[in-house]
Design an enzyme around this catalytic site. Structure first.
Site: not given
Ligand code: GLU
Length: 535
Positions: A297-300
């Site tokens: 995820s780009k949020r990781q």
């Protein structure tokens, strides 16, 4: 960003053989010497131009680095060009600094583009927001050919269509109403200043295209979506139009991109047809997933490349791990250099299985590449400078004044510790602080050795004064210490080593005593032993 790590430049091996698909073969004529048959691939050709087209909606992530890397490998393998194109047509999602970060990261990783916003090149500008005229002209061409049309549907009408479809449990799709406006109706709306978008007429029926990884694809885009917008109300193109127009005008021969774009490709093929252009050859890359099969995820945020860089990981290790968990090579093994990746890469060996990324293995990959960098004299010099900077930053208030860390000293430490550390940052941990600051004499821990301590330290001191072997190899120094122990009546070798370790490093564990002595060097060893003697 903290990409102040190594800026090594890579020398690429020159064993160029090209595996290219139909479009590139159409474009180019093989020259003798460059042509032949690849062992596993298709016919060899030249004229390869590939692009990495990230949207600057965030800093570069491991997934993005992998896409860039495969493009780079393909370009270098086939003596072609690797282009960085910033796809910033969605102005609402831009992240300040992201475009610069992406190019910084590619340079840091040792896979710099040949043409890019920063470097320029014959097909620039390389940032889509600076190419708006081109897209508008292209869209107008399609309108003239009745392959695209002005759509004046309001957002509220589109919303009603969507709600209605959902109510009927159908997939929402535009009903193509404005396709059927007459020229007069369009004229009137334009005169009234009605806001509009331009939509592409999706032909009904099956579109088929070849993909180097996924084989033959047959899709019916018009059955799943309405006519797609190609120019938005703000005058910016959508991804689909800009992508096709740029790939054509930038003379892109092969498109290597994530598999999430495979379904859009049918739409792109229809656009190429409408323009009368040859599409490039497509090769969609399978997904890169976490070890447990979940999506990256780009949020990781820990997957941002700058975080790996700040945590001491070498670009070589990142490139190695993202290729090792996937396909494209006859086999996988840790420790491949970029040169080896280029020469071993074969696009026809990419399979559709997702690649599972096991980041727990990254320290080991880094250890292998760090060892190799330490063994290479030019990359070692860069590591030495980096380590000096890190140590000065971390230990700044404790470093002895007037005793700056010498390059020779730092180099010696690195050479002795190679293969034992997974990152330069390991050497900043408390266990290694003795390397940078003189530890207090741990007298309490030496208590049971006190009587012998002075004697042992004195003997080692005189060894340093009288024996050249202390400057020799680890084996030389070791045999001197063994001999010295035979002169002691009551102290065993292990106890002698324990004492020396405590005296020199203040630690009970760590590298071998011989390594500690060789790293510290004669002057520092003598000073530290002397402190035990004078009490
Ligand atoms: N801008 C797209 C992305 O960020 C690029 C897709 C493509 O390579 O065609 O993934």
């Amino acid at each position: 960003m903290g990409l102040n790590g190594l800026s090594r430049r890579w020398r690429l091996l020159g064993n160029w053989s090209c595996v290219v698909g139909p479009a590139a073969r159409r474009r180019t004529v093989c020259r003798p010497g460059l042509c032949g048959l690849a062992s596993h691939g298709e016919e060899i050709g030249s004229g390869v131009r590939v692009r990495f087209g990230p949207s600057p909606t965030g800093f570069l992530h491991l997934g993005g680095l992998r896409t860039a890397l495969y493009n780079y490998l393909f370009a270098k393998k086939h003596r072609g060009q690797f282009i960085l194109r910033i796809e910033d047509t969605d102005q609402s999602r831009l992240v300040p600094g992201a475009a610069e970060n992406i190019e910084d990261v590619l340079e840091w990783a040792g896979i710099p583009p040949d043409e890019s916003p920063r470097k320029g090149g014959p097909c620039g500008p390389y940032q889509q927001s600076e190419r708006l005229d081109l897209y508008l002209k292209a869209a107008e061409t399609l309108v003239e050919r009745n392959a695209a049309y002005y759509c004046f549907c309001t957002p509220s009408r589109l919303e009603i269509l969507k709600k209605e479809a959902l109510r009927m449990r159908q997939t929402p799709k535009y009903d193509n109403r404005c396709r059927h406006l007459t020229s007069k109706q369009i004229e009137e709306k334009l005169v009234q200043g009605c806001p509009y978008v331009i939509r592409f007429c999706l032909d009904k029926g099956t579109v088929s295209f070849e993909d180097l990884v996924y084989g033959t694809n047959r899709m019916e885009p018009a059955s799943v979506e309405g006519d797609p917008v190609i120019i938005k109300a703000d005058g910016f193109p959508t991804y689909h139009l800009a992508n096709v127009v740029d790939d054509h005008h930038m003379n892109i021969s092969h498109v290597l991109r994530g598999t999430e774009w495979l379904t859009s490709t049918a739409k792109h093929v229809l656009m190429y047809r409408a323009f009368g252009w040859d599409p490039p050859v497509f090769a969609h890359l399978p997904l890169l997933l976490n070890k447990d099969g979940s999506k990256l995820s780009k949020r990781q945020s820990d997957l941002f490349i700058q975080n790996f860089s700040q945590n001491g990981y070498l670009p070589e290790a990142l490139l190695d791990i993202v290729t090792n968990c996937g396909s494209g090579f006859s086999g996988n093994r840790p420790g491949r250099t970029l040169e080896e990746l280029v020469s071993e890469f074969d696009v026809t060996r990419i399979i559709t299985h997702s690649a599972l990324l096991d980041l727990d293995k990254l320290p080991e990959f880094n250890r292998i590449h760090l060892l190799r960098c330490i063994e290479n004299s030019s990359s070692r010099q860069l590591l030495v400078t980096e380590l000096q900077t890190l140590v000065e930053k971390v230990y700044k208030d404790n470093l002895p004044e007037g005793k700056p860390l010498s390059t020779d000293y730092v180099e010696r430490v690195l050479v002795h510790r190679k293969g034992h550390i997974t990152s330069l940052l390991d050497l900043l941990k408390p266990d290694y602080s003795y390397l940078w600051i003189c530890p207090p004499v741990p007298r309490e821990q030496m208590e049971d050795l006190t009587t012998e301590a002075v004697k042992i330290c004195s003997m080692v001191l005189s060894l340093y004064q009288n024996c050249s072997n202390v400057h020799g190899t680890p084996a030389d120094l070791n045999s001197e210490l063994k001999w010295l122990q035979t002169q002691l009546t009551t102290t065993k070798y292990s106890a002698m080593m324990k004492l020396l370790r405590l005296a020199l490093s203040g630690q009970q564990q760590g590298p071998s005593v011989v390594e500690i002595m060789l790293s510290l060097g004669p002057k520092e060893v003598c000073e530290r032993l002397h402190r035990v003697i004078v009490r």
